[in-house]
Design an enzyme around this catalytic site. Structure first.
Site, PDB file in Angstrom:
ATOM      1  N   CYS A   2       0.843  -1.231   0.062  1.00  0.00           N
ATOM      2  CA  CYS A   2       0.034  -0.107   0.063  1.00  0.00           C
ATOM      3  C   CYS A   2       1.000   1.178   0.184  1.00  0.00           C
ATOM      4  O   CYS A   2       2.130   1.187   0.016  1.00  0.00           O
ATOM      5  CB  CYS A   2      -0.859  -0.061   1.130  1.00  0.00           C
ATOM      6  N   ARG A  27       1.250   1.508  -5.952  1.00  0.00           N
ATOM      7  CA  ARG A  27       1.190   0.528  -4.798  1.00  0.00           C
ATOM      8  C   ARG A  27       0.056   0.125  -4.440  1.00  0.00           C
ATOM      9  O   ARG A  27       0.067  -0.900  -3.530  1.00  0.00           O
ATOM     10  CB  ARG A  27       2.118   1.399  -3.605  1.00  0.00           C
ATOM     11  N   TRP A  74      -3.835  -1.410  -1.262  1.00  0.00           N
ATOM     12  CA  TRP A  74      -4.023  -2.761  -2.138  1.00  0.00           C
ATOM     13  C   TRP A  74      -4.200  -3.526  -1.023  1.00  0.00           C
ATOM     14  O   TRP A  74      -3.628  -4.229  -0.028  1.00  0.00           O
ATOM     15  CB  TRP A  74      -2.551  -3.012  -2.656  1.00  0.00           C
ATOM     16  N   ASN A 100       0.749  -0.532   6.070  1.00  0.00           N
ATOM     17  CA  ASN A 100       1.199  -1.126   4.782  1.00  0.00           C
ATOM     18  C   ASN A 100       1.858  -2.470   5.590  1.00  0.00           C
ATOM     19  O   ASN A 100       2.702  -2.410   6.493  1.00  0.00           O
ATOM     20  CB  ASN A 100       2.124  -0.428   4.278  1.00  0.00           C
ATOM     21  N   GLY A 101       1.328  -3.540   5.269  1.00  0.00           N
ATOM     22  CA  GLY A 101       2.029  -4.812   5.489  1.00  0.00           C
ATOM     23  C   GLY A 101       0.793  -5.827   6.096  1.00  0.00           C
ATOM     24  O   GLY A 101      -0.291  -5.673   5.690  1.00  0.00           O
ATOM     25  N   GLU A 481       5.982 -21.096 -20.414  1.00  0.00           N
ATOM     26  CA  GLU A 481       5.787 -19.958 -19.670  1.00  0.00           C
ATOM     27  C   GLU A 481       7.157 -19.206 -20.263  1.00  0.00           C
ATOM     28  O   GLU A 481       6.977 -17.739 -20.796  1.00  0.00           O
ATOM     29  CB  GLU A 481       6.099 -19.922 -18.227  1.00  0.00           C
ATOM     30  N   LYS A 485       6.606 -15.469 -22.260  1.00  0.00           N
ATOM     31  CA  LYS A 485       7.257 -14.036 -21.869  1.00  0.00           C
ATOM     32  C   LYS A 485       8.036 -13.577 -23.053  1.00  0.00           C
ATOM     33  O   LYS A 485       7.891 -12.206 -23.534  1.00  0.00           O
ATOM     34  CB  LYS A 485       8.273 -14.593 -20.747  1.00  0.00           C
ATOM     35  N   GLU A 488       5.477 -12.238 -25.997  1.00  0.00           N
ATOM     36  CA  GLU A 488       4.480 -11.194 -25.348  1.00  0.00           C
ATOM     37  C   GLU A 488       5.540  -9.782 -25.349  1.00  0.00           C
ATOM     38  O   GLU A 488       4.699  -8.680 -25.491  1.00  0.00           O
ATOM     39  CB  GLU A 488       3.701 -11.333 -24.460  1.00  0.00           C
ATOM     40  N   HIS A 504       9.937 -36.048 -32.501  1.00  0.00           N
ATOM     41  CA  HIS A 504       8.361 -36.517 -33.405  1.00  0.00           C
ATOM     42  C   HIS A 504       8.113 -35.099 -34.164  1.00  0.00           C
ATOM     43  O   HIS A 504       6.699 -35.156 -34.246  1.00  0.00           O
ATOM     44  CB  HIS A 504       7.519 -36.808 -32.516  1.00  0.00           C
ATOM     45  N   LYS A 603      -3.282  -5.785 -19.541  1.00  0.00           N
ATOM     46  CA  LYS A 603      -3.209  -6.460 -18.318  1.00  0.00           C
ATOM     47  C   LYS A 603      -3.984  -7.459 -18.009  1.00  0.00           C
ATOM     48  O   LYS A 603      -3.909  -8.331 -17.445  1.00  0.00           O
ATOM     49  CB  LYS A 603      -2.635  -5.574 -17.257  1.00  0.00           C
TER      50      LYS A 603
HETATM   51  C1  AGP Z   1       1.097 -13.194 -18.816  1.00  0.00           C
HETATM   52  O1  AGP Z   1       2.298 -12.790 -19.003  1.00  0.00           O
HETATM   53  C2  AGP Z   1      -0.054 -12.494 -19.747  1.00  0.00           C
HETATM   54  N1  AGP Z   1      -0.036 -11.185 -19.407  1.00  0.00           N
HETATM   55  C3  AGP Z   1      -1.574 -13.142 -19.779  1.00  0.00           C
HETATM   56  O2  AGP Z   1      -1.160 -14.725 -20.439  1.00  0.00           O
HETATM   57  C4  AGP Z   1      -2.043 -13.445 -18.351  1.00  0.00           C
HETATM   58  O3  AGP Z   1      -1.292 -14.380 -17.708  1.00  0.00           O
HETATM   59  C5  AGP Z   1      -3.530 -13.879 -18.681  1.00  0.00           C
HETATM   60  O4  AGP Z   1      -4.103 -12.778 -19.287  1.00  0.00           O
HETATM   61  C6  AGP Z   1      -4.185 -14.452 -17.327  1.00  0.00           C
HETATM   62  O5  AGP Z   1      -4.277 -13.312 -16.698  1.00  0.00           O
HETATM   63  P1  AGP Z   1      -4.863 -13.304 -15.130  1.00  0.00           P
HETATM   64  O6  AGP Z   1      -3.791 -14.183 -14.347  1.00  0.00           O
HETATM   65  O7  AGP Z   1      -5.161 -11.998 -14.677  1.00  0.00           O
HETATM   66  O8  AGP Z   1      -6.398 -13.918 -15.071  1.00  0.00           O
END
Ligand code: AGP
Length: 608
Positions: A2, A27, A74, A100-101, A481, A485, A488, A504, A603
């Protein structure tokens, strides 16, 4: 995580505090409030939602005075709402506090204070602290805080006012940041530098155990019973770089925040002395857990990869058959629910439309649900029967990093808790796993401290157009993953593949223009992965290997090695992902991409 701001001086405290809170909104932003002490009383204004709501409230009901504290929240305990918004006070509004904490023993403190006649209005852990200070208050706020702090376990940065002492602000910190800004005839406090920079570049960074009394003309600090002098540092950052704590991007800051995010997620939930795991916030009975015959886990993107890892944990630690599904597929495959199925939904934002739709599919079948979320009070967390929150703080970078490892920490805790109820792990193994989980934040920090070489490797490969990420067993999801990364944030095509599957088909792709990132920490299948890598190398591929410290064999058979600390193989994913996050980050920077807000992405994907 926070944001706290405080002011004492000759100016309008409310305005200074509000401006400071806007510079700390990264924050936390689910509620906010300000308290001003003047003429023998303390006035408080609080609002749910973003700071804009507080601003309109202050416009209608302004706060006047020269001493005050403010907070942008938060949520960790208690949903985002006005009654849970800080500042919090005792019933008589003698003491007012922002925090905060995480107070680990707040429930015990609250129970005892209720027995002693103190009343509570919120669901927060913070309110226990303000009432505990009120209990010990005899007209000297500094002394009351000194006494109360001794009974509090957990992490805290407090800023506190007393209506009977309007000439001071008292602060205390342990495991959460708090900074004092030194002015001319005025002083400031804040959780972070951005809120102070426009007023003063002279700052005191309080240390764990410090209790400070701040007045217009000076500051006194006590620690462990003695008064101490803290160095006054001069900070030359600008506000924007300060919001990133000096890092170039939020993503890089969040990568380096992971040790703390995991520590906060674990805090108060495992006890390696007592060999116990606690998930108090979940109402899953031991009987229900013992009888679970199947688990579905649904999630999207990075969260789906944590679901794939959870499959290994629930099947190996708890012996529960587990399906990990992409949420947008789960809802259409007509899943079979029996009376003993548990459905789990993993989502950092708690607002992902596909995951919410999958949750609704489970609810329609009356299947008990558990959400693993980072955003308190989010839709998925509210609509699930149970929720287990990660405590990673806001994740600003679109590419998920600390939220992913926070999800893994949560899933380790849940699977170990289930194993303890189902008695599916020998006590010695259970104890070993708890200790391993406890050691993860330290091991993450050790790795991150020595990770500078990854930027150089990234530069070498930033001109490539295709990558193959290979992993086996519990590190295959990490291959997925790592590839995500890179895709994206650098827009380079990358594919995660099971190392054993390469022969394969995908092996036809391999030549000197397709680097291979091999995730191969110590494991029972290490040699098998190494032989896959040799096949790729024989076809001209350049190999970047993520390996455990001490792995020698790999040097002759790969081109670049990134060493991660030794750990039990079930815990290797939470470490093996770190170099992949940094590799993607540095390639993206080398290409001049928009790391924090990559093209076409959001996001939180709230559309199906
Ligand atoms: C991950 O780096 C991406 N931004 C995206 O795949 C994300 O993980 C996915 O949209 C799920 O989001 P959420 O965890 O908020 O549900």
């Amino acid at each position: 995580m926070c944001g706290i701001v405080g002011y004492i001086g000759g100016k309008n405290a409310s305005q200074i505090i509000f401006e400071g809170l806007t510079l700390l909104e990264y924050r936390g932003y689910d509620s906010a409030g300000i308290a001003i002490s003047a003429e023998g009383k303390i006035d408080i204004r609080r609002s749910a939602g973003k700071l804009a709501n507080l601003s309109s409230l202050l416009g209608k009901k302004p706060l006047l005075g020269n001493t005050g504290i403010g907070h942008t929240r938060w949520a960790t305990h208690g949903k985002p709402s006005e009654e849970n918004a800080h500042p919090h006070s005792d019933a008589e509004e003698t003491i007012v506090l922002v925090h905060n904490g995480i107070i680990e023993n707040y429930a015990d403190i609250k129970r005892q204070l209720i027995k002693e006649g103190y009343s509570f209005k919120s669901e927060t852990d913070t309110e226990a602290a303000v009432n505990l200070i009120k209990k010990h208050y005899r007209g000297n706020l500094f002394e009351a805080v000194q006494t109360a702090i001794k009974e509090i376990r957990g992490s805290y940065a407090f800023a506190i006012l007393s209506k009977d002492e309007p000439d001071k602000i008292v602060c205390a910190r342990k495991d959460a940041p708090l900074i004092i800004g030194i002015g001319e005839g005025e002083n400031f406090i804040a959780s972070d530098i951005p809120a102070l920079l426009s007023h003063s570049k002279k700052m005191i960074f309080l240390e764990d155990g410090d209790i400070a009394e701040i007045k217009i003309d000076g500051v006194k600090i006590e620690n462990s019973g003695s008064f101490v002098e803290r160095e006054i540092k001069t900070i030359h950052w600008d506000a924007v770089s300060a919001q990133k704590n000096g890092y170039k991007h939020f993503m890089l800051k969040e990568i380096f925040e992971q040790p703390r995010a995991i520590e906060d997620t674990i805090r108060g939930r495992i006890d390696i002395e007592k060999n116990e795991v606690y998930i108090d916030e979940c109402s899953l009975s031991a009987d229900f857990i013992k009888n679970i015959s199947h688990i579905y886990i649904a999630a999207c993107g990075t969260a789906y990869y944590s679901a794939l890892i959870a499959k290994f944990l629930f099947e190996n630690f708890c012996r529960i058959p587990t399906d990990a599904d992409i949420a947008s597929e789960f809802r259409y495959r007509n899943p079979i629910f029996n009376g003993n199925t548990l459905s789990i939904f993993i989502s950092q934002s708690g607002e992902t439309a596909d995951t919410l739709a999958a949750l609704k599919t489970a609810k329609a079948a009356n299947c008990p649900s558990l959400a693993v979320c980072n955003a308190v009070g989010s839709t998925i967390s509210r609509q699930s029967d149970n929720v287990f929150y990660t405590h990673c703080g806001p994740e600003i970078g679109v590419a998920s990093t600390k939220a992913f490892t926070g999800q893994l920490a949560a899933l380790y805790i849940l699977s170990l808790y289930f194993a303890s109820k189902r008695k599916t792990l020998p006590q010695e193994k259970f104890s070993q796993y708890l200790k391993e989980l406890w050691s993860i934040p330290l091991k993450m920090g050790e790795f991150l401290k020595k990770s500078d070489g990854i930027a150089k490797i990234a530069k070498t490969f930033s001109n490539k157009r295709d990558f193959l990420y290979l992993g086996r067993h519990i590190n295959y999801p990490i291959a997925l993953e790592g590839a995500l990364k890179l895709k994206e944030i650098s827009y380079i095509h990358a594919e995660g593949y099971p190392a054993g599957e390469m022969k394969h088909g995908p092996i036809a792709l391999i030549d000197e223009n397709m680097p291979i990132v091999a995730i191969m920490p110590n494991s029972f299948i290490y040699e098998k992965t190494l032989s896959n890598i040799e096949e790729a190398k024989a076809r001209g591929a350049q190999i970047i290997a993520v390996v455990s410290e001490g792995g020698s064999l790999v040097k002759e058979k790969t081109d670049y090695q990134i060493f991660i600390p030794q750990t039990d193989e079930f815990f290797s994913p939470i470490l093996s992902v770190l170099p992949l996050q940094l590799l993607a980050y540095h390639i993206s920077v080398a290409l001049g991409c928009d790391v924090d807000q990559p093209r076409n992405l959001a996001k939180s994907v709230t559309v199906e």
